[in-house]
Design a protein around this motif. Sequence first.
Motif, mmCIF file in Angstrom:
data_model
loop_
_atom_site.group_PDB
_atom_site.id
_atom_site.type_symbol
_atom_site.label_atom_id
_atom_site.label_comp_id
_atom_site.label_asym_id
_atom_site.label_seq_id
_atom_site.Cartn_x
_atom_site.Cartn_y
_atom_site.Cartn_z
ATOM 1 N N PHE A 1 -13.252 0.726 -8.244
ATOM 2 C CA PHE A 1 -14.493 0.841 -7.449
ATOM 3 C C PHE A 1 -15.591 0.688 -8.362
ATOM 4 C CE2 PHE A 1 -11.320 3.114 -4.689
ATOM 5 C CZ PHE A 1 -11.479 2.429 -3.531
ATOM 6 N N GLY B 1 0.063 -5.722 -2.037
ATOM 7 C CA GLY B 1 0.459 -4.280 -2.039
ATOM 8 C C GLY B 1 1.079 -3.937 -0.688
ATOM 9 N N GLY B 2 0.651 -2.685 -0.141
ATOM 10 C CA GLY B 2 1.285 -2.349 1.352
ATOM 11 C C GLY B 2 1.458 -3.650 2.118
ATOM 12 N N PRO C 1 -0.201 -5.913 -6.530
ATOM 13 C CA PRO C 1 -0.930 -5.410 -7.491
ATOM 14 C C PRO C 1 -1.104 -4.134 -7.996
ATOM 15 C CG PRO C 1 -2.166 -5.755 -5.596
ATOM 16 C CD PRO C 1 -0.832 -5.987 -5.152
ATOM 17 N N LEU D 1 3.307 5.028 5.012
ATOM 18 C CA LEU D 1 3.513 3.612 5.194
ATOM 19 C C LEU D 1 5.222 3.222 4.787
ATOM 20 C CD1 LEU D 1 2.128 0.911 5.227
ATOM 21 C CD2 LEU D 1 2.037 0.931 2.793
ATOM 22 N N LEU E 1 -3.645 -0.512 -10.462
ATOM 23 C CA LEU E 1 -4.065 0.764 -10.191
ATOM 24 C C LEU E 1 -3.393 2.130 -10.626
ATOM 25 C CD1 LEU E 1 -4.655 -0.047 -6.398
ATOM 26 C CD2 LEU E 1 -6.631 -0.029 -8.006
ATOM 27 N N THR F 1 -4.886 -12.788 1.504
ATOM 28 C CA THR F 1 -3.797 -12.298 0.658
ATOM 29 C C THR F 1 -3.067 -11.110 0.921
ATOM 30 O OG1 THR F 1 -5.856 -11.210 -0.101
ATOM 31 C CG2 THR F 1 -5.246 -12.726 -1.650
ATOM 32 N N ARG G 1 9.867 6.500 -4.129
ATOM 33 C CA ARG G 1 8.782 7.693 -3.767
ATOM 34 C C ARG G 1 8.381 8.631 -4.490
ATOM 35 N NH1 ARG G 1 4.711 7.459 -0.573
ATOM 36 N NH2 ARG G 1 3.963 9.692 -0.380
ATOM 37 N N LEU H 1 2.886 2.318 -8.328
ATOM 38 C CA LEU H 1 3.987 1.207 -8.149
ATOM 39 C C LEU H 1 3.999 0.832 -6.760
ATOM 40 C CD1 LEU H 1 6.250 3.002 -6.921
ATOM 41 C CD2 LEU H 1 7.250 2.963 -9.136
ATOM 42 N N ARG I 1 -16.737 -2.769 -8.736
ATOM 43 C CA ARG I 1 -17.526 -3.515 -7.492
ATOM 44 C C ARG I 1 -18.815 -2.749 -7.488
ATOM 45 N NH1 ARG I 1 -12.425 -4.216 -7.526
ATOM 46 N NH2 ARG I 1 -11.604 -5.971 -6.582
ATOM 47 N N ASP J 1 -4.915 1.832 1.809
ATOM 48 C CA ASP J 1 -6.361 2.106 1.724
ATOM 49 C C ASP J 1 -6.578 3.207 0.605
ATOM 50 O OD1 ASP J 1 -9.009 2.885 1.871
ATOM 51 O OD2 ASP J 1 -9.009 2.935 4.094
ATOM 52 N N GLU K 1 4.465 -5.247 1.350
ATOM 53 C CA GLU K 1 5.531 -4.511 1.939
ATOM 54 C C GLU K 1 5.869 -4.524 3.514
ATOM 55 O OE1 GLU K 1 3.933 -1.122 -0.491
ATOM 56 O OE2 GLU K 1 5.619 -1.302 -1.685
ATOM 57 N N VAL L 1 -10.978 -5.787 4.383
ATOM 58 C CA VAL L 1 -9.529 -6.357 3.908
ATOM 59 C C VAL L 1 -8.519 -6.011 4.663
ATOM 60 C CG1 VAL L 1 -10.650 -6.984 1.492
ATOM 61 C CG2 VAL L 1 -9.479 -4.721 1.880
ATOM 62 N N ALA M 1 -4.503 -6.167 2.903
ATOM 63 C CA ALA M 1 -4.664 -6.209 1.134
ATOM 64 C C ALA M 1 -4.068 -5.057 0.646
ATOM 65 C CB ALA M 1 -5.993 -6.304 0.731
ATOM 66 N N ALA N 1 -7.296 -2.930 5.166
ATOM 67 C CA ALA N 1 -6.529 -2.102 4.438
ATOM 68 C C ALA N 1 -5.655 -1.260 5.160
ATOM 69 C CB ALA N 1 -7.361 -1.313 3.477
HETATM 70 C C1 3H9 Z 1 -0.916 0.058 -2.293
HETATM 71 O O1 3H9 Z 1 -0.870 -0.924 -1.389
HETATM 72 C C2 3H9 Z 1 0.064 1.207 -2.130
HETATM 73 C C3 3H9 Z 1 1.393 0.793 -1.444
HETATM 74 O O2 3H9 Z 1 2.098 0.301 -2.089
HETATM 75 C C4 3H9 Z 1 2.011 2.014 -1.221
HETATM 76 C C5 3H9 Z 1 1.427 3.156 -0.257
HETATM 77 C C6 3H9 Z 1 2.428 4.243 -0.119
HETATM 78 N N1 3H9 Z 1 -8.543 -0.024 0.073
HETATM 79 O O3 3H9 Z 1 -12.568 -6.907 -3.898
HETATM 80 P P1 3H9 Z 1 -13.786 -7.296 -2.673
HETATM 81 C C7 3H9 Z 1 -12.880 -2.753 -0.537
HETATM 82 S S1 3H9 Z 1 -2.195 -0.060 -3.384
HETATM 83 C C8 3H9 Z 1 -9.688 0.267 0.214
HETATM 84 O O4 3H9 Z 1 -15.057 -6.908 -3.281
HETATM 85 P P2 3H9 Z 1 -12.915 -9.963 -2.372
HETATM 86 C C9 3H9 Z 1 -13.460 -3.312 -1.823
HETATM 87 O O5 3H9 Z 1 -13.498 -1.747 -2.280
HETATM 88 C C10 3H9 Z 1 -3.326 -1.135 -2.956
HETATM 89 N N2 3H9 Z 1 -10.814 -0.674 -0.054
HETATM 90 O O6 3H9 Z 1 -13.453 -8.553 -1.987
HETATM 91 C C11 3H9 Z 1 -14.759 -3.714 -1.369
HETATM 92 O O7 3H9 Z 1 -15.624 -2.695 -0.605
HETATM 93 P P3 3H9 Z 1 -17.254 -2.485 -0.649
HETATM 94 C C12 3H9 Z 1 -2.824 -2.458 -3.363
HETATM 95 C C13 3H9 Z 1 -10.353 -1.971 -0.454
HETATM 96 O O8 3H9 Z 1 -12.754 -10.619 -1.571
HETATM 97 C C14 3H9 Z 1 -14.387 -4.396 -0.174
HETATM 98 O O9 3H9 Z 1 -13.150 -3.986 0.178
HETATM 99 N N3 3H9 Z 1 -3.900 -3.218 -3.198
HETATM 100 C C15 3H9 Z 1 -9.286 -2.325 -0.896
HETATM 101 O O10 3H9 Z 1 -13.384 -10.088 -3.781
HETATM 102 C C16 3H9 Z 1 -14.300 -5.907 -0.492
HETATM 103 O O11 3H9 Z 1 -13.398 -6.346 -1.771
HETATM 104 C C17 3H9 Z 1 -4.831 -3.887 -3.930
HETATM 105 O O12 3H9 Z 1 -5.024 -3.098 -5.023
HETATM 106 C C18 3H9 Z 1 -8.173 -1.405 -0.775
HETATM 107 N N4 3H9 Z 1 -6.880 -1.689 -0.653
HETATM 108 O O13 3H9 Z 1 -11.306 -9.704 -2.878
HETATM 109 C C19 3H9 Z 1 -5.752 -4.986 -3.373
HETATM 110 N N5 3H9 Z 1 -9.212 -3.439 -1.190
HETATM 111 O O14 3H9 Z 1 -17.809 -3.884 -0.217
HETATM 112 C C20 3H9 Z 1 -7.269 -4.559 -3.994
HETATM 113 C C21 3H9 Z 1 -10.629 -3.805 -1.258
HETATM 114 O O15 3H9 Z 1 -17.639 -1.268 -0.061
HETATM 115 N N6 3H9 Z 1 -8.045 -5.390 -3.576
HETATM 116 N N7 3H9 Z 1 -11.289 -2.858 -0.679
HETATM 117 O O16 3H9 Z 1 -17.470 -2.592 -2.336
HETATM 118 C C22 3H9 Z 1 -8.189 -6.516 -4.053
HETATM 119 O O17 3H9 Z 1 -7.750 -7.055 -4.995
HETATM 120 C C23 3H9 Z 1 -9.427 -7.336 -3.383
HETATM 121 O O18 3H9 Z 1 -10.256 -6.445 -2.738
HETATM 122 C C24 3H9 Z 1 -9.047 -8.658 -2.323
HETATM 123 C C25 3H9 Z 1 -10.232 -8.823 -1.700
HETATM 124 C C26 3H9 Z 1 -8.388 -9.384 -3.232
HETATM 125 C C27 3H9 Z 1 -8.126 -8.190 -1.356
#
Ligand code: 3H9
Length: 694
Positions: free
Chosen positions: A272, A101-102, A124, A77, A128, A98, A252, A131, A275, A64, A105, A23, A61, A25
Amino acid sequence: MSDVVSFAKEGSIGLITVNNPPVNALSQAVRAGIKESVEKGIADPDVKAMIILCEGRTFIAGADIREFGKPPMEPHLPDVVQSIEDSPKPIIAAIHGTALGGGLEIALGSHFRIAHSSAKVGLPEVKLGLLPGAGGTQRLPRVAGVEAALEMITSGDPVSAAKAKEMGIIDEITEGDLKKAAIAYAKRVIDEQLPLRRVSQLEAKLDTPTVFEDFAKRNARKFRGFLAPYKCIEAVKAATELSFPEGMKREREIFVELQASDQSKALRHVFFAEREVVRIPGLPEDQPTRDIKSVGIIGAGTMGGGIAMCFANAGIPVYLLDVSQEFLDKGMATIKKNYANTVSKGRLTQEEMDKRMSLIKPTLSYDDLKDVDLVIEAVFEDMNIKKEVFKKLDTVCKPGAILASNTSYLNINEIASVTKRPEDVMGMHFFSPANVMRLLENVRGEKTSPEVYATAMKIGRKIGKIPVLVGVCDGFVGNRMLAQRTRECAFMLEEGALPWQIDKVIYDFGFPMGPFAMADLAGLDVGWRNRKAKFDQLTEREKRCNILDKICEMGRFGQKTGAGYYKYDEKRNPTPDPLIEELIINHSKEVGIERREIGDQEIIERAIYSMINEGAKILEEGIAARPLDIDIVWIYGYGFPRYRGGPMFYADLVGLNKIYEAILKYREAVGPEYWTPSPLLEKLVKEGKGFYSK
Ligand code: 3H9
């Protein structure tokens, strides 16, 4: 450049391409790769503009999530996003799939944003327990307005590209090839020398000064118990009160605080676990499954009808069988009413409703089931009736058809034993209302073949459920654990508590309702009937603890009769009933228990720790393969607060030693037949481990 980010030139345009499946990440390597690419583009005199785009199924997406909880690694980030925004050369984000999140950003840090019409964007993080921590709370209100930002950030729900354009988040939408369109856009930016639009330099305007309080009040029910939505509001408020750099600092601080919170740990665990739960230990990824193209449901009652709707919603034709035309008519009328309700709320079109209705065929004849691929029996919870049904199915259904029972506690092995194909028999336990509740407890019998239960897991997902595979025991995972809570809550009534006191504590713990309000909703006669059926197996104290019987004998079966533990007005609002209070106090006298004050902590311990101990036994016996299976059952089937991660994760947060000590305390106070620590729990405590920390 790194493996996951490449930099290429197309004429005067620098293409920064992220390729980090699945995705994209923002791992450390991706962050570093983007930053270096931007620097490279700035340094290259031939490059006049840059585009950030992604390979694979989606734009970035988000951060990570797997890196959370580990020591942070540079570049951070927010700094990467800032370096994009600070670039003197225009940077365009080209979004497909999609941008979450980051990911969003990064896009908001870019000077322009173009998206494919099918794309979605969202923040989103709140889901989790976080923010948006790379400027999302500061930039989104500046570009989309405060109210819109509050809604998007606190709900975590994505919006379509079209809506995002309306909101000012996206500048341009393309139906065609995104890369081509982005390059054309970049050329326009260069040719027309469009000024760079740095979102941080806009102002987050406040129309109504009370917007934050009003928003929090309006959403109080939705946010109940959750920490992150309130913190998101606080951060957006900072965007309206502080300068951009100060707002970033505030964001922050809150991000770091939330990241370390138990709620965020729990919510990330659930992300997790959801999934992982469909991956069955011991089964290969390419485990063969059977095709399910048509289904038969036995029993047109509330459960059967709800299950039929699940399949029709997924476009799978269903025969709905019952023993009389009257039952069928009633069942079909209920289904129609349910769909019509959804249509009237605008969540389904009439055309779609008609299509779904046409997929459900009522029948009185078992012969109609001869070609179906799966049958789910949802008749009365009586072993003899179930056996009759399965004998019939065994003779009628084609070889290879899966025969499943929706029983919530009966022995699947015994049901399977009346057929000549026990390997094709299993439990598929839906939760009421079946068309709404996400949990599906798939119960494998001793002889169920892997192909059969793997098929049940797959079809479960197809019909939008979260399927969990469990083994055979009385009540399986969910109801077996629930029985512990039910018993302890009944005991606490006779020891000194009142239903509304217990309900309040459990509600405040985060459940949608307390156990007594829940029992009133489900119908007290259900529990009463169960109690009668199992009366001989009860302990002396359980037999004597008959408050439920007494209430039911008064004809009070809960909400449907206007009274149960509570009394209800015509709108079904509950109020505590002095009559029930008197009944309970008299009961205590009759059984010779001197009533005492029962504290909130005791209620939590007896209601929840008793279940955790049972959960440990369930793990030990292999009824659930992993603690995460239990957590998912409880979150999706019984409303265990998601922000506590499910009972087993919550146990780790409390500390197993504390739970163990409480169990020993109640062993003394209530009795070892109810409170003996599971050997697994004992072992983990001795080793200083948790269910998850190995
Ligand atoms: C953030 O961004 C914080 C920042 O604001 C600030 C930072 C300083 N990381 O869901 P799927 C893996 S917080 C790592 O089955 P789909 C998932 O575990 C983040 N891994 O696919 C899975 O692994 P596995 C904000 C991730 O097509 C595989 O990818 N973003 C991440 O049904 C496939 O995922 C989110 O919260 C990740 N971020 O849906 C988005 N995302 O195959 C979270 C996914 O080993 N993700 N994986 O089980 C989603 O909502 C969905 O995965 C998405 C795809 C819609 C993208």
